[in-house]
Design a protein around this motif. Structure first.
Motif, mmCIF file in Angstrom:
data_model
loop_
_atom_site.group_PDB
_atom_site.id
_atom_site.type_symbol
_atom_site.label_atom_id
_atom_site.label_comp_id
_atom_site.label_asym_id
_atom_site.label_seq_id
_atom_site.Cartn_x
_atom_site.Cartn_y
_atom_site.Cartn_z
ATOM 1 N N ILE A 9 0.866 -1.438 0.334
ATOM 2 C CA ILE A 9 0.111 -0.182 0.023
ATOM 3 C C ILE A 9 1.010 1.018 0.015
ATOM 4 C CG2 ILE A 9 -2.446 1.114 1.807
ATOM 5 C CD1 ILE A 9 -2.086 -1.581 2.482
ATOM 6 N N GLY A 10 1.074 2.079 -1.072
ATOM 7 C CA GLY A 10 1.893 3.034 -1.408
ATOM 8 C C GLY A 10 3.213 2.651 -2.209
ATOM 9 N N GLY A 12 5.743 4.986 -3.096
ATOM 10 C CA GLY A 12 6.582 6.107 -3.327
ATOM 11 C C GLY A 12 8.100 5.341 -2.849
ATOM 12 N N GLY A 14 9.448 3.902 0.135
ATOM 13 C CA GLY A 14 9.458 2.498 0.508
ATOM 14 C C GLY A 14 9.457 1.615 -0.337
ATOM 15 N N ARG A 34 -2.856 5.820 -4.016
ATOM 16 C CA ARG A 34 -4.191 6.607 -3.556
ATOM 17 C C ARG A 34 -4.028 7.127 -5.143
ATOM 18 N NH1 ARG A 34 -4.068 10.417 1.526
ATOM 19 N NH2 ARG A 34 -6.462 11.483 0.334
ATOM 20 N N GLY A 73 2.529 19.144 3.036
ATOM 21 C CA GLY A 73 3.366 19.334 2.009
ATOM 22 C C GLY A 73 3.418 17.909 1.499
ATOM 23 N N HIS A 75 2.955 15.155 -1.199
ATOM 24 C CA HIS A 75 2.371 14.854 -2.691
ATOM 25 C C HIS A 75 2.253 12.976 -3.166
ATOM 26 C CE1 HIS A 75 4.975 17.905 -2.428
ATOM 27 N NE2 HIS A 75 5.467 17.376 -1.580
ATOM 28 N N GLY A 79 5.295 6.923 -7.140
ATOM 29 C CA GLY A 79 6.544 7.279 -7.608
ATOM 30 C C GLY A 79 6.431 8.203 -5.369
ATOM 31 N N TYR A 85 11.326 15.285 -4.870
ATOM 32 C CA TYR A 85 12.512 15.571 -3.708
ATOM 33 C C TYR A 85 13.634 16.197 -5.199
ATOM 34 C CZ TYR A 85 14.308 10.199 -4.409
ATOM 35 O OH TYR A 85 15.509 9.519 -5.174
ATOM 36 N N GLY A 86 14.838 16.464 -3.720
ATOM 37 C CA GLY A 86 15.637 16.047 -4.449
ATOM 38 C C GLY A 86 16.506 15.271 -4.765
ATOM 39 N N ALA A 266 2.587 1.447 3.517
ATOM 40 C CA ALA A 266 3.991 1.988 3.008
ATOM 41 C C ALA A 266 3.602 3.745 2.505
ATOM 42 C CB ALA A 266 5.071 1.703 1.977
ATOM 43 N N CYS A 267 2.766 4.079 3.193
ATOM 44 C CA CYS A 267 1.713 5.257 3.350
ATOM 45 C C CYS A 267 2.507 6.380 3.176
ATOM 46 C CB CYS A 267 0.120 5.374 4.203
ATOM 47 S SG CYS A 267 -0.417 3.895 2.933
ATOM 48 N N GLY A 268 4.023 7.319 3.579
ATOM 49 C CA GLY A 268 4.376 7.679 4.599
ATOM 50 C C GLY A 268 4.198 8.063 5.765
ATOM 51 N N ASP A 484 8.106 1.923 5.322
ATOM 52 C CA ASP A 484 7.720 3.635 5.159
ATOM 53 C C ASP A 484 9.244 4.302 5.750
ATOM 54 O OD1 ASP A 484 5.899 3.917 6.982
ATOM 55 O OD2 ASP A 484 4.815 4.098 5.264
ATOM 56 N N THR A 485 9.057 5.960 5.912
ATOM 57 C CA THR A 485 9.849 6.645 6.727
ATOM 58 C C THR A 485 8.774 6.172 8.581
ATOM 59 O OG1 THR A 485 8.879 7.858 6.216
ATOM 60 C CG2 THR A 485 10.706 8.324 5.726
ATOM 61 N N ALA A 497 14.846 9.525 2.451
ATOM 62 C CA ALA A 497 14.597 8.427 1.345
ATOM 63 C C ALA A 497 16.482 7.467 1.696
ATOM 64 C CB ALA A 497 14.658 9.295 0.030
HETATM 65 C C1 LIG Z 1 10.063 18.586 -2.135
HETATM 66 C C2 LIG Z 1 10.623 17.279 -1.691
HETATM 67 C C3 LIG Z 1 12.128 17.349 -1.327
HETATM 68 C C4 LIG Z 1 12.794 16.314 -1.063
HETATM 69 N N1 LIG Z 1 14.107 15.976 -0.791
HETATM 70 C C5 LIG Z 1 14.737 14.884 -0.408
HETATM 71 C C6 LIG Z 1 16.069 14.878 -0.946
HETATM 72 O O1 LIG Z 1 16.848 15.024 -1.515
HETATM 73 N N2 LIG Z 1 16.483 13.654 -0.358
HETATM 74 C C7 LIG Z 1 16.582 12.115 0.508
HETATM 75 O O2 LIG Z 1 16.664 11.787 0.970
HETATM 76 N N3 LIG Z 1 14.633 12.801 1.069
HETATM 77 C C8 LIG Z 1 13.678 14.028 0.347
HETATM 78 N N4 LIG Z 1 12.674 14.185 0.639
HETATM 79 C C9 LIG Z 1 12.304 13.153 1.310
HETATM 80 C C10 LIG Z 1 11.720 11.954 0.890
HETATM 81 O O3 LIG Z 1 10.892 12.090 -0.700
HETATM 82 C C11 LIG Z 1 11.140 11.114 1.492
HETATM 83 O O4 LIG Z 1 11.603 10.932 3.262
HETATM 84 C C12 LIG Z 1 10.576 9.739 1.039
HETATM 85 O O5 LIG Z 1 9.838 9.526 -0.539
HETATM 86 C C13 LIG Z 1 9.764 8.661 2.155
HETATM 87 O O6 LIG Z 1 9.240 7.935 2.114
HETATM 88 P P1 LIG Z 1 8.032 6.807 1.891
HETATM 89 O O7 LIG Z 1 8.033 5.731 1.172
HETATM 90 O O8 LIG Z 1 7.659 7.071 3.506
HETATM 91 O O9 LIG Z 1 6.824 7.829 1.467
HETATM 92 P P2 LIG Z 1 6.663 8.366 0.158
HETATM 93 O O10 LIG Z 1 7.388 8.625 -1.208
HETATM 94 O O11 LIG Z 1 5.819 10.146 0.556
HETATM 95 O O12 LIG Z 1 5.155 7.370 -0.443
HETATM 96 C C14 LIG Z 1 3.888 7.401 0.116
HETATM 97 C C15 LIG Z 1 2.802 6.539 -0.682
HETATM 98 O O13 LIG Z 1 1.989 6.245 -0.288
HETATM 99 C C16 LIG Z 1 0.777 6.679 -0.890
HETATM 100 N N5 LIG Z 1 -0.344 6.507 0.093
HETATM 101 C C17 LIG Z 1 -0.517 7.632 0.709
HETATM 102 N N6 LIG Z 1 -1.704 6.449 1.873
HETATM 103 C C18 LIG Z 1 -2.040 5.800 1.439
HETATM 104 C C19 LIG Z 1 -3.497 5.048 1.115
HETATM 105 N N7 LIG Z 1 -4.619 4.970 2.203
HETATM 106 N N8 LIG Z 1 -3.571 4.100 0.386
HETATM 107 C C20 LIG Z 1 -2.866 3.987 -0.595
HETATM 108 N N9 LIG Z 1 -1.486 4.434 -0.684
HETATM 109 C C21 LIG Z 1 -1.586 5.684 -0.110
HETATM 110 C C22 LIG Z 1 1.354 8.370 -1.344
HETATM 111 O O14 LIG Z 1 0.685 8.523 -2.365
HETATM 112 C C23 LIG Z 1 2.613 7.847 -1.693
HETATM 113 O O15 LIG Z 1 2.458 7.742 -2.932
HETATM 114 C C24 LIG Z 1 12.526 15.271 0.095
HETATM 115 C C25 LIG Z 1 10.634 15.506 -0.098
HETATM 116 C C26 LIG Z 1 10.364 16.548 -0.722
HETATM 117 C C27 LIG Z 1 8.485 16.055 -0.574
#
Ligand SMILES: Cc1cc2nc3c(=O)[nH]c(=O)nc-3n(C[C@H](O)[C@H](O)[C@H](O)COP(=O)(O)OP(=O)(O)OC[C@H]3O[C@@H](n4cnc5c(N)ncnc54)[C@H](O)[C@@H]3O)c2cc1C
Ligand code: SF4
Length: 516
Positions: A9-10, A12, A14, A34, A73, A75, A79, A85-86, A266-268, A484-485, A497
């Motif tokens: 689920i998600g 990004g 993760g 989503r 903030g 997204h 992905g 992200y940067g 892995a929804c963040g 995820d994180t 990331a």
């Molecule tokens: C502008 C910006 C710049 C950044 N720059 C950097 C950088 O340079 N280096 C770095 O290491 N990190 C950077 N980060 C942080 C990095 O992007 C995140 O730490 C990383 O993407 C987190 O991964 P994640 O899997 O936890 O969550 P995410 O990558 O956010 O993935 C979560 C996913 O779950 C989905 N989702 C959420 N809820 C649901 C639901 N209920 N059902 C189905 N899907 C769902 C979301 O749509 C998303 O696709 C940046 C972030 C931003 C916003």
């Protein structure tokens, strides 16, 4: 009800990484996202669309502890946040995996050592095509191999900055960058080295994000299915409450149920906590995996400050994110606690300032903003945020998400800012002009800038103080994992990331073993 071997689920950092790792197994894998595919359109690279109109920011409303609404903030795309992200893809320092004493308290140890994650960092660097140079950063942890791609070269003004820093006794290094740049063969390079990378989607799909290098390669395998615009709203357990029996998905205006032997969330960090907290039942009245009352707690997001220094000479750099500085990571001669990381952030453009501080800049004469942007050298300062149980995500019966948060290590953050400011006179920059820049915080409420959110479902060995075990499986459920994180027990002071990606690969190996 459709059933699968694994539901992720998600998609990004993760989830997308896990999908790619599991795909070759031939197991039936369902990805639920989503959001939609992020459209490839000219607006991807238009500063006004991205930074002023918030074109790619979710319209979600969250609330702070006083009930004040804000637009976070975040997204929602295939992905996830990596689309914007940067792509600064750092490893945590080896010491970050142990306990560290900070100005405001303890940064707790991880339940695994750096050495256990190291092979997965190496694999993540390969999958995400990281460019870098080993041996330049004195705080760099040991690595089993070189970076898969050479460091991205500095443009002339940043090379001068690097030379000036070295002359002043510091140890600048080439930052680890996830961009598909081939400087030896530019006509064939996918990345064109543009000025619209950090905070923008990449129009030419040359950024190492989790759509391009996670989900798309996974979908090349016929056993992997992706459903977009599919929001998971609840996880239901079997009668005994010991495993997830159904994943409830909102899509196409209705609710559907799917099931799998293994379910991975892995929804963040904030949304993972929300999903678990919303999944209440008789067996789990406080939400799923929440017997310890730890779900949603220990929210961290880095004490970051984007600042711009005004160079005496114009700064014509396009891709600026090539330099890092960790000389203060573990402290300084006048501060005994860890201070954090200094790196470059995407080059500021006049139009961005309008999106940042509307009241102060919208009416400012154009030339002032342009002059500022022309001379700006932009830094990103990160101090570690400490996990505090009272810093937490909560959800009410209507699904309203509240983020209760008080910054930690504020004194440390100020000190790091002071250190950077004091360097400027030596670096051909105007020492009086170091200006705060709210690149990722368009809103006056700082908690809206949740790009680096982490920590709401931490993993650990003690079920009383953690949500997940060392394999990132919920202590209380035999088939529920988080990758995820959210899982971070502490966040360190470098970008999160790559650590999420590496840990996802580690958990992926465990899942592959379990499915044999
Ligand atoms: C502008 C910006 C710049 C950044 N720059 C950097 C950088 O340079 N280096 C770095 O290491 N990190 C950077 N980060 C942080 C990095 O992007 C995140 O730490 C990383 O993407 C987190 O991964 P994640 O899997 O936890 O969550 P995410 O990558 O956010 O993935 C979560 C996913 O779950 C989905 N989702 C959420 N809820 C649901 C639901 N209920 N059902 C189905 N899907 C769902 C979301 O749509 C998303 O696709 C940046 C972030 C931003 C916003
Ligand atoms: S610098 Fe390269 S990877 Fe980044 S947006 Fe531009 S083309 Fe894409």
């Amino acid at each position: 009800m459709d059933t699968y071997d694994v539901i992720v689920i998600g998609t990004g950092a993760g989830g997308g990484t896990l999908a790619r790792h599991l795909a070759p197994s031939g197991k039936r894998i369902l990805l639920l996202e989503r959001g939609d595919w992020l459209p490839r359109e000219l607006e991807n690279w238009l500063t006004g669309s991205v930074f002023v109109d918030n074109r790619y920011v979710s319209p979600d409303t969250w609330y702070d502890h006083q009930g004040t609404p804000f637009q976070p903030g975040v997204h929602y795309f295939v992905g996830g946040a990596t689309k914007l992200y940067g792509a600064a893809l750092y490893r945590l320092r080896k010491e970050d995996f142990g306990e560290l004493t900070h100005h405001d308290g303890i940064s707790p140890a991880w339940p695994i050592s750096y050495d256990e994650l190291e092979p997965y960092y190496t694999l993540a660097e390969q999958l995400y095509e990281v460019h870098g140079a080993r041996g330049e950063d004195p705080t760099e942890p040991p690595a089993s191999g070189p970076y898969p791609h050479p460091a991205v070269s500095h443009e002339p003004r940043i090379q001068q900055l690097s030379d000036d820093l070295e002359a002043a006794g510091f140890h600048p290094f080439h930052a680890p960058c996830g961009i598909m740049l081939d400087e030896e063969n530019m006509p064939f390079s996918r990345c064109v080295r543009c000025a619209s990378c950090d905070g923008f989607p990449c129009l030419v799909h040359a950024k190492s994000d989790a759509e391009v290098l996670g989900v798309r390669p996974a979908l090349e395998h016929p056993n992997v299915t992706l459903l977009t615009n599919s929001k998971v709203v609840r996880l239901e357990t079997d009668d005994g409450g010991s495993s997830v029996a159904a994943v409830v998905v909102e899509r196409e205006g209705g609710e559907e149920r799917v099931a799998a032997d293994l379910v991975v969330v892995a929804c963040g960090a904030a949304n993972t906590a929300k999903l678990l907290l919303q999944s209440t039942s008789d067996k789990h009245p406080n939400g799923l995996a929440n017997g310890s009352d730890q779900v949603g707690r220990n929210y961290m997001f880095h004490d970051s400050t984007a600042v711009l220094a005004l160079s005496r000479e114009p700064n014509a750099t396009a891709y600026q994110k090539t330099l890092g500085l960790n000389d203060f990571y573990f402290g300084s001669d006048d501060f005994e606690y860890p201070l954090g990381n200094v790196q470059m952030v995407g080059k500021s453009q006049a139009e961005m300032f309008r999106g940042e501080r509307p009241r102060e800049t919208r009416l400012a004469p154009e030339w002032t903003l342009e002059m500022m942007a022309k001379h700006a050298i932009d830094f990103w300062l990160s101090t570690e945020d400490l996990p505090r149980p009272e810093n937490r995500v909560t959800v009410d019966g209507d699904g309203k998400l509240t983020l209760t948060y008080t910054e930690t290590n504020l004194e440390t953050k100020k000190h790091l800012y002071g250190k950077v400011k004091s360097m400027l006179g030596q670096l051909d920059m105007n020492p009086d002009h170091l200006i705060h820049r709210f690149a990722y915080m368009k809103n006056d409420i700082p908690i809206a800038g949740c790009a680096h959110q982490a920590g709401t479902a931490r993993f650990g060995t003690d079920p009383a103080s953690s949500v997940l075990n060392v394999d990132c499986r919920a202590h209380e459920l035999d088939n529920l994992y988080v990758v995820d994180t959210s899982v971070f027990p502490s966040i360190g002071a470098v970008n999160p990331a790559l650590t999420a990606m590496a840990n996802s690969l580690r958990v992926g190996d465990h899942l592959l073993e379990r499915m044999k």
